[in-house]
Scaffold this active site. Sequence first.
Site, short mmCIF file in Angstrom:
data_model
loop_
_atom_site.label_atom_id
_atom_site.label_comp_id
_atom_site.label_asym_id
_atom_site.label_seq_id
_atom_site.Cartn_x
_atom_site.Cartn_y
_atom_site.Cartn_z
N CYS A 7 27.91 36.99 50.11
CA CYS A 7 27.50 35.66 50.56
C CYS A 7 28.34 34.56 49.91
O CYS A 7 27.84 33.74 49.13
CB CYS A 7 26.03 35.43 50.22
SG CYS A 7 25.02 36.69 50.95
N GLU A 8 29.62 34.58 50.15
CA GLU A 8 30.55 33.58 49.64
C GLU A 8 31.65 33.44 50.67
O GLU A 8 32.16 34.45 51.17
CB GLU A 8 31.24 34.06 48.34
CG GLU A 8 30.34 34.39 47.19
CD GLU A 8 29.94 33.18 46.36
OE1 GLU A 8 30.55 32.10 46.54
OE2 GLU A 8 29.01 33.32 45.56
N ARG A 34 50.18 46.48 35.28
CA ARG A 34 50.28 46.45 36.74
C ARG A 34 51.38 47.37 37.27
O ARG A 34 51.19 48.05 38.27
CB ARG A 34 50.56 45.01 37.16
CG ARG A 34 50.57 44.78 38.66
CD ARG A 34 51.11 43.38 38.97
NE ARG A 34 50.47 42.36 38.16
CZ ARG A 34 49.37 41.71 38.49
NH1 ARG A 34 48.78 41.99 39.63
NH2 ARG A 34 48.87 40.79 37.70
N GLY A 85 53.72 42.42 32.19
CA GLY A 85 53.98 41.39 33.18
C GLY A 85 54.94 41.80 34.27
O GLY A 85 55.21 41.01 35.18
N PRO A 109 53.20 47.34 29.68
CA PRO A 109 53.01 47.21 31.12
C PRO A 109 51.64 47.72 31.58
O PRO A 109 51.12 48.69 31.04
CB PRO A 109 54.12 48.10 31.69
CG PRO A 109 54.35 49.13 30.64
CD PRO A 109 54.04 48.49 29.32
N ARG A 144 40.97 39.90 43.50
CA ARG A 144 42.26 39.23 43.42
C ARG A 144 42.52 38.23 44.56
O ARG A 144 42.96 37.12 44.29
CB ARG A 144 43.40 40.25 43.34
CG ARG A 144 43.32 41.13 42.07
CD ARG A 144 44.55 41.98 41.87
NE ARG A 144 45.69 41.17 41.51
CZ ARG A 144 46.66 40.83 42.31
NH1 ARG A 144 46.68 41.26 43.54
NH2 ARG A 144 47.64 40.07 41.90
N1 PLP Z 1 49.78 42.51 27.39
C1 PLP Z 1 48.99 41.43 27.31
C2 PLP Z 1 48.82 40.78 25.99
C3 PLP Z 1 48.34 40.94 28.45
O1 PLP Z 1 47.55 39.88 28.37
C4 PLP Z 1 48.56 41.61 29.68
C5 PLP Z 1 47.92 41.13 30.92
O2 PLP Z 1 47.70 40.00 31.17
C6 PLP Z 1 49.37 42.74 29.72
C7 PLP Z 1 49.97 43.16 28.56
C8 PLP Z 1 49.61 43.52 30.97
O3 PLP Z 1 50.20 42.76 31.95
P1 PLP Z 1 50.71 43.43 33.29
O4 PLP Z 1 49.59 44.20 33.87
O5 PLP Z 1 51.09 42.28 34.15
O6 PLP Z 1 51.85 44.31 32.95
#
Ligand code: PLP
Length: 697
Positions: free
Chosen positions: A345-346, A277, A239, A275, A313
Site C-alpha cells: 500500500c505505497e 555488490r 563499491g 566488495p 532498491r
Molecule cells: N565496505 C563498506 C565500509 C561499505 O559501507 C560498503 C557498502 O556500502 C561496502 C564495503 C560494500 O560496498 P559494495 O557492495 O558496493 O561493494
Amino acid sequence: MEEFQYQKGKLFCEGVDIQNLTRRIETPFYLYSYRKIIDNFREIKNSFALLSPLVCYSLKANDNLTLCRILSEEGAGADIVSGGELYKALLAGFSPHKIIFAGVGKGEKEIKEAIEEDIFMFNIESEGEWEVIERIARRLNKGVKISIRVNPDIDPETHRYITTGKKENKFGLNFSQAEKLYKEIKKSDKVEPRGIHIHIGSQITTPYPYFQSLKKVLKFVRHLQEEGIDLEYIDIGGGFGISYEETKPALKIKELVEIIAPLIQKMEMKLILEPGRYIMGNAGVLVTRVRYKKRMESKTFIIVDAGMNDLIRPSLYGAYHRIKKVKEPQNDSIEEIVDVVGPICESGDFFAQERSLPKIEEGEYLAIMDTGAYGFSMSSSYNARPRLAEILVKDKRWWIIRERESYQDLVRKEIIPQDLFSNRPLMQNSYLPFTKMEGSGNDFIIVDNRLSLLQNGREFALKFCPRKKGIGADGVLILKESSKADFKVQIFNSDGSEAEMCGNGARCIAHFAYLKGITGRRGSFETLAGIISYEIQNENRVKVKMSDPHSISLNIALSLGKESLRGHYLNTGVPHFVLFVPKIEEAPLEDLAPRIRYHSKFKPAGTNVDFVEVGKNILRMRTYERGVEGETLACGTGAVASAIISNLIYSLDSPIKVRTRGGELSVYFEKAGKEKFANVFLEGEAEVVYEGKITIR
Ligand code: PLP
C-alpha cells in the site's frame, strides 16, 4: 549474465529451468547461481593478483549463510558492520583473523564481541569510538589492530544515497582529524594503528574516483610516515559497480588495477578490498508472478506478487533492474509500456516505471534481474508479508537455502502481556500450531506458547497425548518467555502431571528452539529442575547440560512382598531407582517396576525405575517412567542416572554410551567428589516428526 540465459524458450539459472522451479517453490523467491558467485569472486582475486589482496566480502550485500560459506571456502575474508554480521560470518566459516569491522556507530556490546573473537581489524570512524575500543581492549586485556577510515572528499559519481566519501557524508574523518587520532592511538599499549581505510561509495563504474582518492590518501600516508606513524595496510573498501542496464557497463576491474597498482606498489602497502555488490549482484534474480494486469486511463500496471518490502532498491534509489519474462518472448512479440508494481500500500512500490516490455499476461512469471546484492538483505516484512525463500542453483541441482517465513515467524518475538487482558483464551475457535518431535523414541508435542494461546497445559496433555484419540505422545513441552534464560519450558506427562525435567524432552525443545530461530546453536532454558543449557552439535544431535545429580543413595534394600532386591537411588532432575540385571531383555520390568515406582520408600513423589545391563563400553537400559506409567523407549534422565551409578559401582568412565530401545545416548560427566558429579551432559538425537495445527475451542 550468462548464468541466467534462455534455453529453448525458457529462462534457466545454470542448468535449472526457472518455470519448473515455480511449480515447486511458492513465488516470490530469490534465486542465486553458485557458479556466478565463484566467478565474480575469482575475477576480483585474479585481477588484483599482483597485489595479493585480502578480499573481505561485504556481508551487507547478502548475508545468507550458504552464500557466505561459498566465499569463506574460497578463502575470502569478511567485512562486517554489526554484531549480527559477526555472528553470521563466524557461522559461515570465515576465519576471525580475516574479519574487518567497519561502521560509523559500533555499539559497546558488538565491539566487545569482536575483540573477544580476535578479529583482524577495526576500521574506526571517530574519536569516541576509539575511546570505547581502547577501554574494552584494556578491560579484556587484549591487543586490537585498527585502521582509521578517512573521508577523502571525492565524488564517486553514483547515487547520493550510496555516496560515502564526500565531506558532507557521515563517514570517516578528515585528514587532520585522522592525524590527531593516529597520534593519540600510537600512545596506547593495547590498540595498534596498522592501516588506513577508505570507502567512497557503492555502484562506482569508473576507476577514476578510486585513483583520485587513493592519491590523496597515499600522500597522507607519506606525511604520517614522516610523523613516525608507519601503516602497513591500505583498505580501499568496496563499491565496484555492476551493469544494471545494457547501456551502462560495469566497472572494469582490470582497468582499476592498472591505474591504482603502481600507487600501492610504490608505498609497499598490503591491500584490502571489501566488495559486496560485485560478487553477489548479478548472481541473483527475484522470481515473481504476475497477479493482475490493470489498465487505467493513463497507464497499464503489471501487479506482481513481490513488493518493495522484498526488493527496495527501485523505491529507495530509483534503481533500475532489467525485467525478463521467464518464458522467452517471441522475436515479433508486441511491446507495451507498463509499470511493474507490487501489492504494497505505497505508491513507491514499483520495480519499473514507464518501461517498454514484451507483452505480459496475468499468471506469467518474471525475473527481476541483478538482485543478488542488497535484495534480500534489505528486505522487511512490511505489510505483514513473510520474508522470501532463497534458492541456490549449482549446475542442475538446487537447494532451499532459506525457507520462506511463515505467519508464525511474523509474530515470533511479539509478546502480549497476559495481565493486560482478561483471562479468556486469546483465539477462540482458532488454530494452535504444534510440532511433534522425537528424541530416542520418546515423543513430544511441542507448543510455542509465547503468545499464551494455550491456557492449561495439564488439560492439553490429557486430551492430546492419548494415541488413539489425540495426537499421541509421551508428553507435552510448552515453550514460554523467561526472564532468566532464553526461554522457559513446562513439561507435562501424558497423565497430566507436571515433570521437573526430561532429558529427551530437553534435547527436543532445544532443537525446536534452534530450528525456529528462537536461539542460536547455543542456548539455555528454565525448567522446574533449574536452568538447562545446550548446544546443537550438527543436524539432529543435541548436547544438553543436565542438572548435577543429587540425593545419591547406593545399595538400598527394598522389600516387595515376599521378594527383596537391591538398587541405587539418585535424582538427576527427577528421581530414579537403578537396578543392575544380567540380561536386559529378560529384566522383569512389567512385574517389578510398578511396585518399585509406588514403594513406600519413595513416597510421595514416587520414582522412575531403570534396569541396566553393563556391557563392554556400553550400558543397555530399559526404563519405567513415572507419569507415563509404563516402559518408554528411552529416558534421558534415566540414562544419566544409569551412567552415574555405573561409575560409582563399576568405575566406568565418562563418556558412557547408553543403548536404549529408542536409540543410543552418550553421557558426559566430571567427578567433583566422592559421590558428587558436575558438568553432566546428555547427547543424542532429536528430530522433527511433523508439524500440525489443532483447533482451539
Ligand atoms: N565496505 C563498506 C565500509 C561499505 O559501507 C560498503 C557498502 O556500502 C561496502 C564495503 C560494500 O560496498 P559494495 O557492495 O558496493 O561493494
